[in-house]
Each structure stands twice: as structure tokens, then as C-alpha cells.
Design a protein around this motif. Structure first.
Motif, short mmCIF file in Angstrom:
data_model
loop_
_atom_site.label_atom_id
_atom_site.label_comp_id
_atom_site.label_asym_id
_atom_site.label_seq_id
_atom_site.Cartn_x
_atom_site.Cartn_y
_atom_site.Cartn_z
N ARG A 51 -9.24 10.96 9.16
CA ARG A 51 -10.42 11.08 9.88
C ARG A 51 -10.93 12.26 10.22
O ARG A 51 -11.93 12.90 9.90
N GLU A 52 -10.06 13.28 10.70
CA GLU A 52 -10.40 14.41 11.31
C GLU A 52 -10.66 15.37 10.04
O GLU A 52 -11.45 16.29 10.33
N LEU A 104 1.75 16.18 15.25
CA LEU A 104 2.12 15.84 13.73
C LEU A 104 1.68 16.55 12.62
O LEU A 104 0.37 16.63 12.78
N VAL A 105 2.34 17.14 11.71
CA VAL A 105 1.70 17.78 10.57
C VAL A 105 1.98 17.17 9.35
O VAL A 105 3.25 17.11 8.93
N TYR A 106 0.94 16.91 8.62
CA TYR A 106 0.87 16.43 7.31
C TYR A 106 0.49 17.32 6.22
O TYR A 106 -0.31 18.31 6.57
N ASP A 122 -3.56 5.14 14.56
CA ASP A 122 -2.14 5.54 13.93
C ASP A 122 -2.44 7.13 13.42
O ASP A 122 -3.64 7.48 13.07
N PRO A 123 -1.48 7.95 13.51
CA PRO A 123 -1.53 9.22 13.43
C PRO A 123 -2.11 9.74 11.86
O PRO A 123 -2.80 10.56 11.60
N TYR A 124 -1.44 8.61 11.08
CA TYR A 124 -1.93 8.92 9.72
C TYR A 124 -3.43 8.58 9.51
O TYR A 124 -4.08 9.56 8.75
N ALA A 181 -1.64 14.60 18.53
CA ALA A 181 -2.76 15.03 17.38
C ALA A 181 -1.94 15.09 16.08
O ALA A 181 -0.85 15.08 15.99
N ALA A 182 -2.86 14.84 15.17
CA ALA A 182 -2.33 15.14 13.52
C ALA A 182 -3.28 16.15 12.96
O ALA A 182 -4.59 16.40 13.12
#
Length: 152
Positions: A52-53, A92-94, A45-47, A8-9
């Protein structure tokens, strides 16, 4: 035992000392706060997932300003039919920045409220552990992408 991997991102969006958060209702009527984000779709892609989320859960359009790091957690649960499931979540934390859209609540999804919370009040909220892990990444900005590790 069944094994289940979920990638997840999530986004840490801070503006004027406030953190963008989403509330997730539990079946027992309680709720917990989390970060906008969620599971990757196959081939995504996680990016793209995090962008999107954020839009799905908050109504905002965001841009990614950096990759803060990775949080990984493993736990055992009971699945359907009472089977034991070994769950592994890789998150993944952005870091993100709101660039458009209007704040709104998600309809028909996993969250029921989107709101800005004062950073100083987050520790007093009922929240998922990912919030603390993500904020540690945001504060520490570790070179290795994992909070709490000794520096080399």
C-alpha cells in the motif's frame, strides 16, 4: 513518561543500480530522503502495508520478493504539551520489485517527491538512518534478519 510504539514496513526496490526513494520535507524547509513505506494501520498485515505504502508514495505497484529483516530503534522526544515521549519504532524491511504503475509524487501525504537514486550516490544524500540500515540488510542478507550481528 508516555510510551509510543510504531510498527511500520518499508521496501528496498533496486533496479538497474538505482534505489527507489521518497523525499520527506521537514517543517524547517529542509528535506531528507527515505524509503517508500510507513506505519501499519490497525489490523493490517505488514506485507499489505508495504505494498500500500509503495503505491501511495510512488505510484508504482510492487511485489514483495523477500523479507530482508527488522530494524528497531528507540528514542526520547518531546510530545505535545512538552511531555516526554519514549518512542519505539519497529520497522520491517522487505525487498520489492516494481511490477506496474507510473512513477509519480505523493499528494497530501508525508512525502513530496519519488525518484530513483543511483546506489553510489545514496551515501551523499541527506537521508534518514533507516536507509542505511535497510541497505545493510539488503547487502548482508543476514540469516537472523538483523544487520551487523556476528554470524553464528
Amino acid at each position: 513518561m508516555r510510551e509510543k510504539l510504531r510498527v511500520a514496513a518499508y521496501a528496498v526496490c533496486v533496479r538497474d543500480g538505482r534505489l527507489l526513494m521518497v523525499r520527506m520535507p521537514n517543517p524547517d524547509g529542509t528535506s531528507v530522503w527515505g524509503l517508500p513505506g510507513g506505519g501499519m494501520e490497525h489490523g493490517e498485515d505488514p506485507y499489505d502495508t508495504v505494498l500500500r505504502e509503495v503505491t501511495e508514495e510512488t505510484g508504482y505497484r510492487a511485489e514483495v520478493t523477500g523479507l530482508l529483516g527488522v530494524d528497531s530503534v528507540r528514542f526520547i522526544t518531546r510530545g505535545r504539551l512538552g511531555r516526554t515521549v519514549d518512542r519505539h519504532s519497529v520497522r520491517l524491511v522487505y525487498e520489492g520489485r516494481v511490477v506496474g504503475g507510473e512513477l509519480r509524487d505523493e499528494v497530501g501525504g508525508s512525502t513530496d517527491l519519488a525518484a530513483w537514486q543511483d546506489l553510489t550516490a545514496v551515501s551523499g544524500l541527506a537521508r534518514i538512518p533507516l536507509v542505511d540500515a535497510a541497505l545493510a540488510l539488503w547487502h548482508e542478507r543476514p540469516a537472523a534478519g538483523r544487520a551487523g550481528l556476528p554470524e553464528a
